[in-house]
Design a protein around this motif. Sequence first.
Motif, mmCIF file in Angstrom:
data_model
loop_
_atom_site.group_PDB
_atom_site.id
_atom_site.type_symbol
_atom_site.label_atom_id
_atom_site.label_comp_id
_atom_site.label_asym_id
_atom_site.label_seq_id
_atom_site.Cartn_x
_atom_site.Cartn_y
_atom_site.Cartn_z
ATOM 1 N N GLY A 45 43.689 23.522 20.807
ATOM 2 C CA GLY A 45 44.302 22.660 21.812
ATOM 3 C C GLY A 45 45.778 22.955 21.990
ATOM 4 O O GLY A 45 46.539 22.113 22.452
ATOM 5 N N ALA A 46 46.203 24.158 21.624
ATOM 6 C CA ALA A 46 47.611 24.527 21.674
ATOM 7 C C ALA A 46 47.987 25.287 22.947
ATOM 8 O O ALA A 46 49.049 25.875 23.019
ATOM 9 N N VAL A 47 47.100 25.282 23.947
ATOM 10 C CA VAL A 47 47.365 26.012 25.186
ATOM 11 C C VAL A 47 47.557 25.011 26.328
ATOM 12 O O VAL A 47 46.709 24.169 26.565
ATOM 13 N N ASP A 48 48.692 25.123 27.022
ATOM 14 C CA ASP A 48 48.898 24.279 28.195
ATOM 15 C C ASP A 48 49.034 25.105 29.467
ATOM 16 O O ASP A 48 48.935 24.583 30.567
ATOM 17 N N THR A 49 49.250 26.411 29.324
ATOM 18 C CA THR A 49 49.399 27.307 30.467
ATOM 19 C C THR A 49 48.721 28.635 30.154
ATOM 20 O O THR A 49 48.829 29.131 29.031
ATOM 21 N N ILE A 50 48.047 29.193 31.148
ATOM 22 C CA ILE A 50 47.443 30.526 31.006
ATOM 23 C C ILE A 50 47.961 31.393 32.149
ATOM 24 O O ILE A 50 47.896 30.987 33.315
ATOM 25 N N GLU A 51 48.520 32.538 31.793
ATOM 26 C CA GLU A 51 48.993 33.493 32.787
ATOM 27 C C GLU A 51 48.082 34.717 32.747
ATOM 28 O O GLU A 51 47.889 35.320 31.696
ATOM 29 N N LEU A 52 47.516 35.045 33.898
ATOM 30 C CA LEU A 52 46.644 36.217 34.005
ATOM 31 C C LEU A 52 47.277 37.198 34.980
ATOM 32 O O LEU A 52 47.837 36.801 35.999
ATOM 33 N N PHE A 53 47.161 38.470 34.661
ATOM 34 C CA PHE A 53 47.676 39.511 35.537
ATOM 35 C C PHE A 53 46.536 40.460 35.883
ATOM 36 O O PHE A 53 45.870 40.982 34.993
ATOM 37 N N LEU A 54 46.299 40.617 37.180
ATOM 38 C CA LEU A 54 45.249 41.502 37.666
ATOM 39 C C LEU A 54 45.867 42.839 38.035
ATOM 40 O O LEU A 54 46.813 42.899 38.822
ATOM 41 N N MET A 55 45.327 43.898 37.462
ATOM 42 C CA MET A 55 45.805 45.247 37.739
ATOM 43 C C MET A 55 44.842 45.919 38.710
ATOM 44 O O MET A 55 43.626 45.773 38.573
ATOM 45 N N PRO A 56 45.364 46.675 39.655
ATOM 46 C CA PRO A 56 44.488 47.304 40.660
ATOM 47 C C PRO A 56 43.784 48.559 40.140
ATOM 48 O O PRO A 56 43.936 49.650 40.666
ATOM 49 N N VAL A 57 42.995 48.372 39.068
ATOM 50 C CA VAL A 57 42.241 49.475 38.464
ATOM 51 C C VAL A 57 40.863 48.938 38.085
ATOM 52 O O VAL A 57 40.765 47.885 37.456
ATOM 53 N N LEU A 58 39.806 49.631 38.469
ATOM 54 C CA LEU A 58 38.458 49.239 38.057
ATOM 55 C C LEU A 58 38.057 50.043 36.838
ATOM 56 O O LEU A 58 38.171 51.270 36.828
ATOM 57 N N LEU A 59 37.592 49.344 35.822
ATOM 58 C CA LEU A 59 37.143 49.987 34.593
ATOM 59 C C LEU A 59 35.635 49.895 34.500
ATOM 60 O O LEU A 59 35.040 48.902 34.919
ATOM 61 N N ALA A 82 52.636 38.377 43.730
ATOM 62 C CA ALA A 82 52.115 39.708 44.025
ATOM 63 C C ALA A 82 53.268 40.702 44.001
ATOM 64 O O ALA A 82 54.370 40.395 44.455
ATOM 65 N N TRP A 83 53.012 41.875 43.449
ATOM 66 C CA TRP A 83 54.000 42.934 43.381
ATOM 67 C C TRP A 83 53.572 44.078 44.302
ATOM 68 O O TRP A 83 52.388 44.234 44.606
ATOM 69 N N PRO A 84 54.517 44.900 44.741
ATOM 70 C CA PRO A 84 54.240 45.953 45.734
ATOM 71 C C PRO A 84 53.115 46.933 45.363
ATOM 72 O O PRO A 84 52.413 47.410 46.231
ATOM 73 N N LYS A 85 52.903 47.219 44.100
ATOM 74 C CA LYS A 85 51.874 48.191 43.698
ATOM 75 C C LYS A 85 50.488 47.559 43.550
ATOM 76 O O LYS A 85 49.557 48.187 43.076
ATOM 77 N N GLY A 86 50.358 46.283 43.927
ATOM 78 C CA GLY A 86 49.048 45.643 43.901
ATOM 79 C C GLY A 86 48.772 44.750 42.713
ATOM 80 O O GLY A 86 47.693 44.165 42.608
ATOM 81 N N VAL A 87 49.696 44.623 41.770
ATOM 82 C CA VAL A 87 49.510 43.727 40.631
ATOM 83 C C VAL A 87 49.660 42.287 41.127
ATOM 84 O O VAL A 87 50.528 41.981 41.938
ATOM 85 N N VAL A 88 48.770 41.411 40.652
ATOM 86 C CA VAL A 88 48.809 39.996 41.030
ATOM 87 C C VAL A 88 48.902 39.160 39.759
ATOM 88 O O VAL A 88 48.139 39.378 38.805
ATOM 89 N N GLY A 89 49.820 38.212 39.749
ATOM 90 C CA GLY A 89 49.971 37.290 38.630
ATOM 91 C C GLY A 89 49.475 35.918 39.030
ATOM 92 O O GLY A 89 49.785 35.426 40.120
ATOM 93 N N LEU A 90 48.690 35.294 38.162
ATOM 94 C CA LEU A 90 48.145 33.952 38.388
ATOM 95 C C LEU A 90 48.565 33.065 37.224
ATOM 96 O O LEU A 90 48.367 33.428 36.070
ATOM 97 N N THR A 91 49.149 31.924 37.534
ATOM 98 C CA THR A 91 49.533 30.977 36.500
ATOM 99 C C THR A 91 48.717 29.713 36.657
ATOM 100 O O THR A 91 48.701 29.110 37.727
#
Length: 95
Positions: A45-59, A82-91
């Motif tokens: 229960g120690a999490v109050d925020t989650i930051e995810l970063f999506l990279m424009p690469v399919l694995l 959103a950053w110019p090279k396609g990276v997206v950050g979600l908070t």
Amino acid sequence: MPLLGGLVLLIAGISALVFPIAVQSGARVWIVGGAASAAACIAQGAVDTIELFLMPVLLGEGVPLFVGDGAELPLALRETRAWPKGVVGLTYEVT
């Protein structure tokens, strides 16, 4: 245990650090880690925020983002970037 600039090197389980700092003192803790670290913090229960970063690469395969059979964690989207090279950050905020 603190190192230069207040950083802490952790060799024991993550709960040995997160619980005393985040839960008992109310201090903000930012953890960069994998699925096991995230699962351990969420379980406490120690999490109050989650930051995810999506990279424009399919694995073709990879490591799961979250592991375990924990309960669902309701989230509310608070910010997108959103950053110019396609990276997206979600908070997300844990609700």
